[in-house]
Design a protein around this motif. Structure first.
Motif, PDB file in Angstrom:
ATOM      1  N   ILE A 284     -10.122 -17.037   6.542  1.00  0.00           N
ATOM      2  CA  ILE A 284     -10.280 -16.468   5.203  1.00  0.00           C
ATOM      3  C   ILE A 284     -11.447 -15.485   5.195  1.00  0.00           C
ATOM      4  O   ILE A 284     -11.324 -14.352   4.741  1.00  0.00           O
ATOM      5  CB  ILE A 284     -10.471 -17.571   4.146  1.00  0.00           C
ATOM      6  CG1 ILE A 284      -9.186 -18.405   4.043  1.00  0.00           C
ATOM      7  CG2 ILE A 284     -10.848 -16.969   2.792  1.00  0.00           C
ATOM      8  CD1 ILE A 284      -9.326 -19.654   3.195  1.00  0.00           C
ATOM      9  N   ALA A 285     -12.578 -15.908   5.728  1.00  0.00           N
ATOM     10  CA  ALA A 285     -13.749 -15.027   5.774  1.00  0.00           C
ATOM     11  C   ALA A 285     -13.486 -13.820   6.669  1.00  0.00           C
ATOM     12  O   ALA A 285     -13.850 -12.687   6.326  1.00  0.00           O
ATOM     13  CB  ALA A 285     -14.972 -15.796   6.276  1.00  0.00           C
ATOM     14  N   ALA A 286     -12.853 -14.030   7.803  1.00  0.00           N
ATOM     15  CA  ALA A 286     -12.595 -12.936   8.739  1.00  0.00           C
ATOM     16  C   ALA A 286     -11.623 -11.918   8.140  1.00  0.00           C
ATOM     17  O   ALA A 286     -11.863 -10.703   8.211  1.00  0.00           O
ATOM     18  CB  ALA A 286     -12.055 -13.481  10.059  1.00  0.00           C
ATOM     19  N   MET A 287     -10.537 -12.386   7.544  1.00  0.00           N
ATOM     20  CA  MET A 287      -9.571 -11.464   6.942  1.00  0.00           C
ATOM     21  C   MET A 287     -10.198 -10.706   5.782  1.00  0.00           C
ATOM     22  O   MET A 287      -9.983  -9.504   5.639  1.00  0.00           O
ATOM     23  CB  MET A 287      -8.326 -12.222   6.475  1.00  0.00           C
ATOM     24  CG  MET A 287      -7.440 -12.701   7.611  1.00  0.00           C
ATOM     25  SD  MET A 287      -6.707 -11.366   8.565  1.00  0.00           S
ATOM     26  CE  MET A 287      -5.635 -10.630   7.347  1.00  0.00           C
ATOM     27  N   THR A 288     -10.983 -11.399   4.966  1.00  0.00           N
ATOM     28  CA  THR A 288     -11.656 -10.739   3.854  1.00  0.00           C
ATOM     29  C   THR A 288     -12.563  -9.630   4.372  1.00  0.00           C
ATOM     30  O   THR A 288     -12.510  -8.485   3.909  1.00  0.00           O
ATOM     31  CB  THR A 288     -12.472 -11.760   3.032  1.00  0.00           C
ATOM     32  OG1 THR A 288     -11.576 -12.729   2.465  1.00  0.00           O
ATOM     33  CG2 THR A 288     -13.253 -11.086   1.925  1.00  0.00           C
TER      34      THR A 288
ATOM     35  N   GLY B 205     -11.037  -0.777   3.184  1.00  0.00           N
ATOM     36  CA  GLY B 205     -10.966  -0.306   1.806  1.00  0.00           C
ATOM     37  C   GLY B 205     -10.236  -1.209   0.845  1.00  0.00           C
ATOM     38  O   GLY B 205     -10.091  -0.872  -0.332  1.00  0.00           O
ATOM     39  N   ALA B 206      -9.753  -2.356   1.295  1.00  0.00           N
ATOM     40  CA  ALA B 206      -9.051  -3.278   0.406  1.00  0.00           C
ATOM     41  C   ALA B 206     -10.039  -3.992  -0.510  1.00  0.00           C
ATOM     42  O   ALA B 206     -11.208  -4.167  -0.157  1.00  0.00           O
ATOM     43  CB  ALA B 206      -8.266  -4.314   1.223  1.00  0.00           C
ATOM     44  N   ARG B 207      -9.560  -4.381  -1.663  1.00  0.00           N
ATOM     45  CA  ARG B 207     -10.352  -5.186  -2.597  1.00  0.00           C
ATOM     46  C   ARG B 207      -9.857  -6.620  -2.468  1.00  0.00           C
ATOM     47  O   ARG B 207      -8.726  -6.940  -2.848  1.00  0.00           O
ATOM     48  CB  ARG B 207     -10.191  -4.650  -4.010  1.00  0.00           C
ATOM     49  CG  ARG B 207     -10.763  -3.243  -4.160  1.00  0.00           C
ATOM     50  CD  ARG B 207     -10.658  -2.728  -5.584  1.00  0.00           C
ATOM     51  NE  ARG B 207      -9.277  -2.672  -6.064  1.00  0.00           N
ATOM     52  CZ  ARG B 207      -8.517  -1.590  -6.060  1.00  0.00           C
ATOM     53  NH1 ARG B 207      -8.993  -0.459  -5.581  1.00  0.00           N
ATOM     54  NH2 ARG B 207      -7.291  -1.623  -6.532  1.00  0.00           N
TER      55      ARG B 207
ATOM     56  N   MET C 138      -7.090 -16.220  -0.496  1.00  0.00           N
ATOM     57  CA  MET C 138      -7.750 -15.019  -1.008  1.00  0.00           C
ATOM     58  C   MET C 138      -6.835 -14.329  -2.000  1.00  0.00           C
ATOM     59  O   MET C 138      -5.620 -14.539  -1.988  1.00  0.00           O
ATOM     60  CB  MET C 138      -8.124 -14.072   0.132  1.00  0.00           C
ATOM     61  CG  MET C 138      -6.935 -13.479   0.843  1.00  0.00           C
ATOM     62  SD  MET C 138      -7.340 -12.604   2.359  1.00  0.00           S
ATOM     63  CE  MET C 138      -7.582 -13.961   3.465  1.00  0.00           C
ATOM     64  N   VAL C 139      -7.427 -13.508  -2.847  1.00  0.00           N
ATOM     65  CA  VAL C 139      -6.680 -12.679  -3.771  1.00  0.00           C
ATOM     66  C   VAL C 139      -6.914 -11.237  -3.347  1.00  0.00           C
ATOM     67  O   VAL C 139      -8.061 -10.809  -3.210  1.00  0.00           O
ATOM     68  CB  VAL C 139      -7.154 -12.881  -5.229  1.00  0.00           C
ATOM     69  CG1 VAL C 139      -6.441 -11.920  -6.165  1.00  0.00           C
ATOM     70  CG2 VAL C 139      -6.948 -14.328  -5.662  1.00  0.00           C
ATOM     71  N   ILE C 140      -5.829 -10.522  -3.112  1.00  0.00           N
ATOM     72  CA  ILE C 140      -5.912  -9.124  -2.696  1.00  0.00           C
ATOM     73  C   ILE C 140      -5.401  -8.269  -3.843  1.00  0.00           C
ATOM     74  O   ILE C 140      -4.270  -8.422  -4.291  1.00  0.00           O
ATOM     75  CB  ILE C 140      -5.087  -8.869  -1.416  1.00  0.00           C
ATOM     76  CG1 ILE C 140      -5.576  -9.771  -0.286  1.00  0.00           C
ATOM     77  CG2 ILE C 140      -5.148  -7.396  -1.032  1.00  0.00           C
ATOM     78  CD1 ILE C 140      -4.724  -9.724   0.963  1.00  0.00           C
ATOM     79  N   ASP C 141      -6.260  -7.383  -4.330  1.00  0.00           N
ATOM     80  CA  ASP C 141      -5.898  -6.444  -5.376  1.00  0.00           C
ATOM     81  C   ASP C 141      -5.288  -5.235  -4.684  1.00  0.00           C
ATOM     82  O   ASP C 141      -5.988  -4.487  -3.995  1.00  0.00           O
ATOM     83  CB  ASP C 141      -7.151  -6.061  -6.169  1.00  0.00           C
ATOM     84  CG  ASP C 141      -6.846  -5.182  -7.368  1.00  0.00           C
ATOM     85  OD1 ASP C 141      -5.674  -5.086  -7.771  1.00  0.00           O
ATOM     86  OD2 ASP C 141      -7.799  -4.586  -7.900  1.00  0.00           O
ATOM     87  N   GLY C 142      -4.006  -5.066  -4.845  1.00  0.00           N
ATOM     88  CA  GLY C 142      -3.282  -4.042  -4.100  1.00  0.00           C
ATOM     89  C   GLY C 142      -3.772  -2.626  -4.353  1.00  0.00           C
ATOM     90  O   GLY C 142      -4.166  -2.275  -5.467  1.00  0.00           O
ATOM     91  N   ILE C 143      -3.768  -1.844  -3.304  1.00  0.00           N
ATOM     92  CA  ILE C 143      -4.074  -0.427  -3.385  1.00  0.00           C
ATOM     93  C   ILE C 143      -2.970   0.333  -2.650  1.00  0.00           C
ATOM     94  O   ILE C 143      -2.245  -0.254  -1.839  1.00  0.00           O
ATOM     95  CB  ILE C 143      -5.466  -0.092  -2.782  1.00  0.00           C
ATOM     96  CG1 ILE C 143      -5.556  -0.522  -1.314  1.00  0.00           C
ATOM     97  CG2 ILE C 143      -6.574  -0.723  -3.606  1.00  0.00           C
ATOM     98  CD1 ILE C 143      -6.862  -0.128  -0.626  1.00  0.00           C
TER      99      ILE C 143
END
Length: 95
Positions: A9-13, A20-22, A30-35
């Motif tokens: 989780i920490a590594a992917m974040t 540039g991902a949020r 994790m929650v990924i805010d799409g771009i």
């Protein structure tokens, strides 16, 4: 996800944020805010084949080149991964 080869989780974040991902880490994911597009850049695999392969897929949506350090770990689970990914990348480019 937090106690295997690495804290995934920490590594992917960390690595997705470098592109540039949020990303918001959570205890169990994790929650990924799409771009629309990732920026490109330099990331590391943390010696984990899953992270190396994930970063390579993410690179397909990068605006610029993505460099992944320590990709030899992919041979653990998918020895022909890079050849297969190159073929997929070429098909995406042609679409």
């Amino acid at each position: 996800l937090r106690v295997k080869e690495t804290d995934r989780i920490a590594a992917m974040t960390s690595e997705l944020e470098k592109l540039g991902a949020r990303v918001e880490p959570r205890e169990d994911g994790m929650v990924i805010d799409g771009i629309e597009r990732l920026t490109g850049g330099e990331v590391v695999s943390h010696g984990d084949h899953r992270i190396a392969m994930s970063m390579a897929v993410a690179a397909l949506r990068g605006e610029a080149q993505v460099s992944i350090a320590d990709t030899g770990c992919t041979a653990t689970s998918f020895p022909g991964y890079w050849e297969s990914l190159a073929q997929i990348g070429a098909e995406i480019a042609d679409a």
